[in-house]
Design a protein around this motif. Structure first.
Motif, mmCIF file in Angstrom:
data_model
loop_
_atom_site.group_PDB
_atom_site.id
_atom_site.type_symbol
_atom_site.label_atom_id
_atom_site.label_comp_id
_atom_site.label_asym_id
_atom_site.label_seq_id
_atom_site.Cartn_x
_atom_site.Cartn_y
_atom_site.Cartn_z
ATOM 1 N N SER A 1 0.334 10.449 7.045
ATOM 2 C CA SER A 1 -0.001 9.415 6.200
ATOM 3 C C SER A 1 0.524 8.238 7.048
ATOM 4 C CB SER A 1 1.279 9.673 4.195
ATOM 5 O OG SER A 1 0.958 8.828 4.101
ATOM 6 N N ASP B 1 7.488 2.483 1.619
ATOM 7 C CA ASP B 1 6.005 1.872 2.078
ATOM 8 C C ASP B 1 5.206 2.611 1.533
ATOM 9 O OD1 ASP B 1 4.314 -0.192 2.726
ATOM 10 O OD2 ASP B 1 4.596 -0.665 4.861
ATOM 11 N N TRP B 2 4.466 3.145 0.271
ATOM 12 C CA TRP B 2 3.125 3.992 -0.115
ATOM 13 C C TRP B 2 1.855 3.048 0.120
ATOM 14 C CZ3 TRP B 2 1.215 5.032 -4.906
ATOM 15 C CH2 TRP B 2 0.335 6.715 -5.207
ATOM 16 N N ARG B 3 1.381 3.671 1.304
ATOM 17 C CA ARG B 3 -0.245 3.555 1.180
ATOM 18 C C ARG B 3 -1.335 4.108 0.832
ATOM 19 N NH1 ARG B 3 0.561 0.094 6.100
ATOM 20 N NH2 ARG B 3 2.424 -0.647 5.622
ATOM 21 N N GLY C 1 5.044 -1.216 -1.051
ATOM 22 C CA GLY C 1 3.612 -1.217 -0.366
ATOM 23 C C GLY C 1 2.649 -1.187 -1.660
ATOM 24 N N HIS C 2 1.876 -0.260 -1.361
ATOM 25 C CA HIS C 2 1.457 -0.329 -3.410
ATOM 26 C C HIS C 2 2.402 0.391 -3.656
ATOM 27 C CE1 HIS C 2 -1.885 1.943 -6.512
ATOM 28 N NE2 HIS C 2 -1.816 1.351 -5.481
ATOM 29 N N GLN D 1 -3.511 13.274 -0.179
ATOM 30 C CA GLN D 1 -3.629 12.054 0.897
ATOM 31 C C GLN D 1 -3.877 12.580 2.521
ATOM 32 O OE1 GLN D 1 0.176 9.498 -0.582
ATOM 33 N NE2 GLN D 1 -1.414 8.382 -0.092
ATOM 34 N N SER E 1 2.603 5.996 5.165
ATOM 35 C CA SER E 1 3.104 5.352 4.603
ATOM 36 C C SER E 1 4.433 5.632 4.826
ATOM 37 C CB SER E 1 3.255 6.550 2.805
ATOM 38 O OG SER E 1 2.113 6.242 2.323
ATOM 39 N N ASP F 1 -5.495 5.470 1.746
ATOM 40 C CA ASP F 1 -6.057 5.141 2.672
ATOM 41 C C ASP F 1 -7.548 5.490 1.948
ATOM 42 O OD1 ASP F 1 -8.202 6.476 4.650
ATOM 43 O OD2 ASP F 1 -6.223 6.117 5.895
#
Length: 512
Positions: free
Chosen positions: A384, A399-401, A65-66, A380, A386, A403
């Motif tokens: 989350s 998979d880091w998100r 992700g990010h 966060q 993620s 928001d």
């Protein structure tokens, strides 16, 4: 007793060496704290550490992700864990949060013991109580920020930051403690009835596998390794250990961090006098300004705080002194001293300035060359989006998100501070002052506070461990790790983690 499993003759591993009433997986902050407390209570403990004494690099985590810088960098593996590299900063819960099934009051009885292990003073964290105990008035600037809660963190001295030097040394000589180095846990063996763990399989760097048996098993590894081990233990449960409701790996979170403003010379002295670090009985204290619950509701913010950071140049005397102290923390002092020998005179001169300022003013000396910034840490959203999963070869994938609410919190809080700190000489980050609260923010970083993935809760369908840190449905598996944090409301995770671990030690002691 300490044994390097990689150097142990295979004929010696069939004995009681690999059995114990309590087995702790992970020799970092939580594992050493738990082992130390349990042996002092009279329990026999076996501690498994995947590394040795010298830091060995883990492979960086795969990113889906990010980009998450904290897990995309090589991570050191050694006895002491993150205590080899952490900054030593402590702060308890600032607010109770409904995401946590326990309260600050549940952890408060263990705070003094954790502070003692880390050699910090017993001053209050609340700013008003702190200055009252110091018999000093609180900085007048705080009265202009009525919707912020002021507190002061504590910094563990360098001599006590690496717990392998303190708690680890005690365990090496204790009759009830055994430390196995280079013992990488590869699988938790679930009983066919799926109600307890029968054993732990460990692997040495040479590929030999050993079976560890214990009545109670505590997973005290870091967040990523905790999730990896739970998901990779598939011999009985194909979905992994504790994952019957698909919760393991979910709700990964960190603190987002960014500089909100840089202090120019015209305002630097004023804000350092009001917000700069205090020193009392050898403990460094850093002022934190967090959004009150009222302000969080008013501006729709997640938990967030601001604090000053002081960055001394690497080639300065203080920079050299810091390098030497960190080298001692990381077990490579001799080579660092040789490399920094030409800079040692300036380091000694700055050490004298630091000592004089601490003794005469109870403040930390800041050199004229230092860069001083107002920095933000934001928690966060809960839960989350993620997640940590495993690749086909059973390696962790993050998979880091991020928001839009988190971006809006950074901007909303910065604009609140900007309106109230209307001082000439504050260079504000323009990306935080834009009216579009959800627009991307350049140079956004994580705080290296990996949390979540095995969240604590009372409902087994939405969490992995119960309030006593026991994995739902398993009578003898517990987790002592930031992986159990359901949210990031504790802005500095180490002290809450240590108090949770000491509370777990009491629970295990009562069970026995």
């Amino acid at each position: 007793m300490e044994i390097d499993l990689a150097q142990l003759d295979s004929s010696a591993t069939g004995s009681d060496l690999l059995r114990a009433p309590i087995c702790i997986i992970g020799g970092g902050i939580a594992g050493l704290t738990l082992a130390h407390k349990l042996v002092t209570l009279g329990h026999e403990v076996l501690l498994l550490e995947a590394g040795g004494h010298a830091p060995e690099a883990f492979t960086p985590i795969q990113q889906a992700g990010h980009p998450h810088p904290g897990t995309s960098e090589p991570r050191p593996r050694a006895l002491g864990g993150t205590s080899l590299t952490w900054g030593g900063q402590l702060l308890p819960f600032l607010h109770d949060n409904s995401a946590w099934p326990i309260s600050a009051a549940d952890l408060a009885p263990f705070t003094a013991e954790a502070e003692s292990l880390l050699a910090v003073d017993s001053l209050p964290y609340d700013a008003s109580e702190f200055f009252k105990d110091l018999r000093q008035p609180a900085p007048s600037l705080l009265s202009h920020l009525p919707q912020l809660d002021a507190s002061l963190s504590k910094f563990t001295p360098f001599s006590h930051r690496n717990l392998a030097h303190t708690l680890g040394q005690m365990l090496r000589t204790h009759s009830k403690a055994r430390i196995l180095l280079h013992a990488q846990a590869s699988e938790l063996l679930l009983a066919p009835a799926r109600n307890h763990i029968e054993a732990v399989l460990v692997r040495t760097p040479t590929g030999r596998t050993h079976r560890i048996e214990a009545e109670h098993i505590i997973l005290a590894a870091g967040t990523i390794e905790t999730v990896r081990l739970l998901l990779a233990s598939r011999s009985i449960a194909p979905e992994g250990i504790g994952n019957q409701h698909d919760q393991v790996g979910r709700n990964f979170h960190d603190h987002l961090t960014i500089s909100a403003a840089t202090l120019r010379e015209t305002v630097r002295a004023q804000l350092l006098a009001a917000l700069g670090p205090w020193i009392y009985r050898g403990t460094l204290h850093s002022l934190k300004l967090s959004a009150s619950l009222e302000l969080q509701r008013q501006l729709n913010l997640t938990p967030i705080l601001a604090h000053l950071t002081i960055d001394e140049p690497e080639d300065s005397g203080i920079g050299t002194l810091r390098t030497v102290l960190r080298a001692r923390q990381q077990n490579n002092l001799a080579s660092t001293l040789r490399a920094t020998l030409p800079q040692l005179p300036s380091a000694l001169a700055d050490a004298a300035r630091l000592t004089l300022s601490a003794r005469t003013q109870q403040r930390r000396y800041v050199s004229p060359r230092a860069t001083v910034q107002l920095r933000l840490n934001v928690a966060q959203c809960v839960p989350s989006a993620s997640r940590i999963t495993l690749s086909s070869d059973l390696q962790p994938v993050l998979d880091w998100r991020i928001d839009p609410i988190e971006l809006g919190t950074l901007r909303g809080f910065t604009q609140h501070l900007h309106a109230r700190l209307n001082l000439d000489g504050l260079d504000w980050n323009p990306s935080l002052l834009t009216p579009d609260l959800s627009a991307p923010i350049p140079n956004l970083d994580d705080a290296r506070h990996a949390m979540g993935g095995a969240s604590m809760g009372t409902d087994s369908s939405t969490s992995v461990v119960d309030p006593n840190l026991r994995v739902h449905g398993l009578r003898n598996l517990f987790i002592a790790s930031a992986a159990i944090f359901p949210d990031g409301s504790p802005q500095l995770p180490t002290l809450p983690l240590m108090t949770l671990t000491l509370r777990l030690a009491r629970h295990l002691h009562q069970q026995h």
